[in-house]
Design an enzyme around this catalytic site. Structure first.
Site, PDB file in Angstrom:
ATOM      1  N   ASP A  93       0.855  -1.193   0.000  1.00 16.56           N
ATOM      2  CA  ASP A  93       0.000   0.000   0.000  1.00 16.56           C
ATOM      3  C   ASP A  93       0.888   1.241   0.000  1.00 16.56           C
ATOM      4  O   ASP A  93       1.163   1.845   1.037  1.00 16.56           O
ATOM      5  CB  ASP A  93      -0.937  -0.016   1.211  1.00 16.56           C
ATOM      6  CG  ASP A  93      -2.034   1.037   1.063  1.00 16.56           C
ATOM      7  OD1 ASP A  93      -2.034   1.750   0.039  1.00 16.56           O
ATOM      8  OD2 ASP A  93      -2.871   1.139   1.973  1.00 16.56           O
ATOM      9  N   PHE A 202      -9.502   3.105   8.101  1.00 22.11           N
ATOM     10  CA  PHE A 202     -10.636   3.589   8.888  1.00 22.11           C
ATOM     11  C   PHE A 202     -10.807   5.095   8.817  1.00 22.11           C
ATOM     12  O   PHE A 202      -9.888   5.820   8.429  1.00 22.11           O
ATOM     13  CB  PHE A 202     -10.470   3.171  10.355  1.00 22.11           C
ATOM     14  CG  PHE A 202      -9.259   3.799  11.017  1.00 22.11           C
ATOM     15  CD1 PHE A 202      -9.335   5.061  11.591  1.00 22.11           C
ATOM     16  CD2 PHE A 202      -8.048   3.134  11.062  1.00 22.11           C
ATOM     17  CE1 PHE A 202      -8.235   5.649  12.193  1.00 22.11           C
ATOM     18  CE2 PHE A 202      -6.933   3.721  11.664  1.00 22.11           C
ATOM     19  CZ  PHE A 202      -7.027   4.985  12.228  1.00 22.11           C
ATOM     20  N   ASN A 327       4.239   4.510   4.341  1.00 20.44           N
ATOM     21  CA  ASN A 327       4.825   3.477   3.449  1.00 20.44           C
ATOM     22  C   ASN A 327       5.424   4.191   2.247  1.00 20.44           C
ATOM     23  O   ASN A 327       4.701   4.460   1.279  1.00 20.44           O
ATOM     24  CB  ASN A 327       3.734   2.534   2.920  1.00 20.44           C
ATOM     25  CG  ASN A 327       3.312   1.479   3.908  1.00 20.44           C
ATOM     26  OD1 ASN A 327       3.748   1.461   5.049  1.00 20.44           O
ATOM     27  ND2 ASN A 327       2.450   0.583   3.466  1.00 20.44           N
ATOM     28  N   ASP A 377      -5.650   1.634  18.062  1.00 18.18           N
ATOM     29  CA  ASP A 377      -6.635   0.662  17.590  1.00 18.18           C
ATOM     30  C   ASP A 377      -8.010   1.225  17.872  1.00 18.18           C
ATOM     31  O   ASP A 377      -8.140   2.234  18.554  1.00 18.18           O
ATOM     32  CB  ASP A 377      -6.434  -0.719  18.242  1.00 18.18           C
ATOM     33  CG  ASP A 377      -6.640  -0.682  19.743  1.00 18.18           C
ATOM     34  OD1 ASP A 377      -7.790  -0.466  20.166  1.00 18.18           O
ATOM     35  OD2 ASP A 377      -5.660  -0.861  20.497  1.00 18.18           O
ATOM     36  N   MET A 378      -9.034   0.564  17.361  1.00 12.74           N
ATOM     37  CA  MET A 378     -10.374   1.155  17.422  1.00 12.74           C
ATOM     38  C   MET A 378     -10.985   1.163  18.819  1.00 12.74           C
ATOM     39  O   MET A 378     -12.027   1.775  19.028  1.00 12.74           O
ATOM     40  CB  MET A 378     -11.305   0.479  16.427  1.00 12.74           C
ATOM     41  CG  MET A 378     -11.500  -1.008  16.671  1.00 12.74           C
ATOM     42  SD  MET A 378     -12.579  -1.681  15.406  1.00 12.74           S
ATOM     43  CE  MET A 378     -12.380  -3.433  15.697  1.00 12.74           C
ATOM     44  N   HIS A 401       4.567   4.061  13.468  1.00 10.43           N
ATOM     45  CA  HIS A 401       3.399   4.435  12.655  1.00 10.43           C
ATOM     46  C   HIS A 401       2.086   3.950  13.253  1.00 10.43           C
ATOM     47  O   HIS A 401       1.017   4.226  12.710  1.00 10.43           O
ATOM     48  CB  HIS A 401       3.539   3.882  11.239  1.00 10.43           C
ATOM     49  CG  HIS A 401       2.991   2.490  11.055  1.00 10.43           C
ATOM     50  ND1 HIS A 401       3.391   1.408  11.821  1.00 10.43           N
ATOM     51  CD2 HIS A 401       2.067   2.004  10.193  1.00 10.43           C
ATOM     52  CE1 HIS A 401       2.755   0.322  11.426  1.00 10.43           C
ATOM     53  NE2 HIS A 401       1.940   0.649  10.444  1.00 10.43           N
ATOM     54  N   GLY A 402       2.134   3.168  14.323  1.00 12.14           N
ATOM     55  CA  GLY A 402       0.900   2.629  14.884  1.00 12.14           C
ATOM     56  C   GLY A 402       1.248   1.782  16.086  1.00 12.14           C
ATOM     57  O   GLY A 402       2.371   1.881  16.624  1.00 12.14           O
ATOM     58  N   ALA A 403       0.286   0.967  16.512  1.00  9.82           N
ATOM     59  CA  ALA A 403       0.584   0.047  17.601  1.00  9.82           C
ATOM     60  C   ALA A 403       1.350  -1.147  17.036  1.00  9.82           C
ATOM     61  O   ALA A 403       2.240  -1.707  17.674  1.00  9.82           O
ATOM     62  CB  ALA A 403      -0.715  -0.410  18.256  1.00  9.82           C
TER      63      ALA A 403
HETATM   64  P1  5GP Z   1      -1.127  -0.434   9.034  1.00  8.17           P
HETATM   65  O1  5GP Z   1      -0.911   0.666   8.107  1.00  8.17           O
HETATM   66  O2  5GP Z   1       0.154  -1.058   9.468  1.00  8.17           O
HETATM   67  O3  5GP Z   1      -2.135  -1.426   8.595  1.00  8.17           O
HETATM   68  O4  5GP Z   1      -1.834   0.204  10.312  1.00  8.17           O
HETATM   69  C1  5GP Z   1      -1.363   1.290  11.014  1.00  8.17           C
HETATM   70  C2  5GP Z   1      -1.819   1.228  12.432  1.00  8.17           C
HETATM   71  O5  5GP Z   1      -3.173   1.663  12.562  1.00  8.17           O
HETATM   72  C3  5GP Z   1      -1.867  -0.156  13.056  1.00  8.17           C
HETATM   73  O6  5GP Z   1      -0.596  -0.542  13.484  1.00  8.17           O
HETATM   74  C4  5GP Z   1      -2.819   0.044  14.218  1.00  8.17           C
HETATM   75  O7  5GP Z   1      -2.095   0.397  15.385  1.00  8.17           O
HETATM   76  C5  5GP Z   1      -3.680   1.225  13.805  1.00  8.17           C
HETATM   77  N1  5GP Z   1      -5.114   0.914  13.619  1.00  8.17           N
HETATM   78  C6  5GP Z   1      -5.663  -0.085  12.876  1.00  8.17           C
HETATM   79  N2  5GP Z   1      -7.019  -0.010  12.902  1.00  8.17           N
HETATM   80  C7  5GP Z   1      -7.344   1.065  13.672  1.00  8.17           C
HETATM   81  C8  5GP Z   1      -8.575   1.698  14.046  1.00  8.17           C
HETATM   82  O8  5GP Z   1      -9.669   1.289  13.687  1.00  8.17           O
HETATM   83  N3  5GP Z   1      -8.482   2.815  14.812  1.00  8.17           N
HETATM   84  C9  5GP Z   1      -7.296   3.347  15.229  1.00  8.17           C
HETATM   85  N4  5GP Z   1      -7.303   4.449  15.958  1.00  8.17           N
HETATM   86  N5  5GP Z   1      -6.126   2.762  14.899  1.00  8.17           N
HETATM   87  C10 5GP Z   1      -6.130   1.657  14.121  1.00  8.17           C
HETATM   88 MN    MN Z   2      -1.251   2.076   6.914  1.00  8.29          MN
HETATM   89 MN    MN Z   3      -2.802   0.649   4.033  1.00  9.10          MN
END
Ligand code: 5GP
Ligand code: MN
Ligand code: MN
EC number: 6.5.1.-
Length: 478
Positions: A93, A202, A327, A377-378, A401-403
């Protein structure tokens, strides 16, 4: 695998052994490190360290987990003259990223209307794997999107001129060349502009829950109890196809190079070669498509908010805080051993974290450093951080970049058996609407690492600093 060497509470070194040209550095804490050791991420960090032209260290952020070839949560910079570029180091992506908007609203203004609001957002924001958007592109228009990114969207009525300023790279990478994009990729991109995509993507209504740095939060336009909108999506089928096409191309090409790749997803080309340049020109196209996509979607969300709450643009007061990509491969100048050098920074599941004063930042953030957007996360939280000088010194201006995933999608589905995840969230006051059949199970909070721990690591290591925490109120998932 050799033993990791603990450098301090937040940094572990994977010493240089075998074919590694540089050591690995993993930003994490003791408890998350155990999870990293159990899966394949360490081998991948070592593999990346063996690629030609890699500089300083093969880096892993605390949200690191195993990906295709390169980890997700990995950062690697290669010398612009003697290094490689790899589609696997960017990911499928291309320019997946996050955009955050602030509003004039407070939680009390929406609490009673939240259910209608999330239903309206769900109805108006196309989501799901093959979903089609409201924008129908001719081939000529699609090419313009690929070359101009966010600008195309703004010129066609989706958002404001000022949005461009609050977007990384001003919403457009240079040197994008649509002639590098296959017919198949063009076809996939034609109907998908303005769509969210699947499960992990999301659109979320969040409430500012805590402020850690008052001054910087104010500069970002954030205050406690404020309603925010966070969007996470990327370049949809077009970007995926570009990655797929170029991985196939690089797998063949790499055989002609004096480079041993231990994993086909590490296939690459020298940056200075025709093959390397072709990928970068195609990647820029997909990156620009993603920026236009997020620009259009945020504009739709704004429309829905105004209509659904029956308020004017002024009352809504929606402003883009920032749009970041996580990315991407970027040409950037960094100081290495006291000398300025041009490098190609691969951030795959990693966010840029530029400090105050950096020339790439827009005027509004020159004194603060760039906003860093980190979804959790959500069901838990997301964070806004700010870029630092330490990131420039240690991580080529990068942070998490996220959890990051803790459970694979398959394992998450197994763990969610017999549970009604959406109910669990509703009981916490979080409303979720989703499209994919398996989304709730695959995306449940337990599927991800603890975001507060991840953020505490990057804050503790000072590769970005905490500014604010957001709590989810309503989420539209793919
Ligand atoms: P990735 O790009 O690696 O798929 O996701 C990035 C980050 O978005 C994930 O590591 C996760 O921590 C976070 N994430 C995924 N789904 C949700 C969501 O529904 N709400 C929120 N606030 N964070 C999310
Ligand atoms: Mn992503
Ligand atoms: Mn993506």
């Amino acid at each position: 695998m050799t033993e990791l060497k603990k450098l301090d509470d937040y940094r572990w070194e994977l010493p240089k052994t075998g074919n590694m040209l540089v050591p690995g550095i993993i930003y994490t804490n003791q408890s998350m490190l155990e999870a990293v050791k159990k899966e394949g991420a360490l081998t991948q960090i070592a593999n990346v360290a063996s690629l030609p032209g890699i500089l300083k260290n093969s880096l892993a952020m605390p949200d690191v987990h195993q990906g295709y070839g390169f980890t997700i949560g990995g950062v690697a910079a290669f010398d612009w003259k003697q290094g490689i570029v790899s589609p696997g180091g960017v990911g499928y992506d291309i320019n997946c990223g996050v955009r955050l908007a602030s509003t004039n609203l407070q939680e009390k203004d929406i609490r009673l209307k939240l259910s209608d609001l999330v239903n309206e957002l769900y109805r108006n924001i196309p989501s799901g794997i093959g979903s089609k958007g409201s924008v129908k592109l001719s081939l000529e228009d699609e090419k313009k999107v690929l070359v101009t990114g966010s600008k195309w969207a703004v010129e066609h009525g989706f958002g404001e001129d000022t949005d461009i300023e609050y977007t990384e790279e001003y919403g457009c990478l240079p040197d994008a060349d649509p002639s590098e994009i296959s017919d198949k990729a063009m076809k996939r991109g034609k109907d998908q502009l303005g769509t969210l995509g699947s499960g992990n993507h999301f659109l979320e209504i969040g409430i500012v829950d805590e402020i850690f740095d008052e001054k910087t939060a104010r500069a970002f336009g954030l205050y406690k109890d404020q309603v925010t909108i966070m969007l996470h999506t990327g370049s949809r089928g077009l970007g995926y196809q570009v990655c797929d096409d170029f991985l196939a191309f690089m797998k063949k090409h790499v055989k002609s190079l004096p480079v041993e790749v231990p994993d086909p997803h590490l296939s690459c080309a020298m940056i200075q070669s025709e093959q390397g340049q072709r990928y970068l020109r195609a990647m820029a196209c997909a990156a620009n498509y993603a920026w236009a996509n997020r620009q259009i979607l945020m504009h739709h969300a704004k429309d829905v908010l105004m209509k659904s709450l029956n308020i004017s643009p002024r009352e809504l007061g929606m402003h883009l805080v920032y749009d970041v990509c996580h990315n991407i491969a970027k040409k950037e100048e960094h100081i290495i051993d006291g000398k300025k050098r041009m490098v190609c920074v691969h951030r795959k599941g990693a966010t840029r974290s530029f400090p105050p004063g950096h020339e790439a930042l827009c005027r509004a953030y020159k004194n603060t450093g760039q906003p860093v957007l980190v979804p959790g996360d959500m069901g838990t939280a997301s964070y806004v951080l700010v870029g630092t000088e330490t990131a420039m010194k240690e991580t080529f201006g990068s942070t998490c970049h996220g959890a990051g995933r803790l459970l694979s999608r398959k394992a998450a589905k197994k763990a969610a058996k017999g549970r009604a995840v959406y109910r669990e969230l509703e009981d916490k006051g979080i409303l979720v609407r989703w499209t994919g059949r398996a989304t709730m199970a695959e995306e449940m909070p337990d599927a991800y690492k603890d975001i507060s721990q991840v953020v505490d690591v990057v804050h503790g290591a000072e590769i970005s600093r905490k500014v604010a925490r957001l709590r989810p109120a309503a989420v539209v998932k793919g």
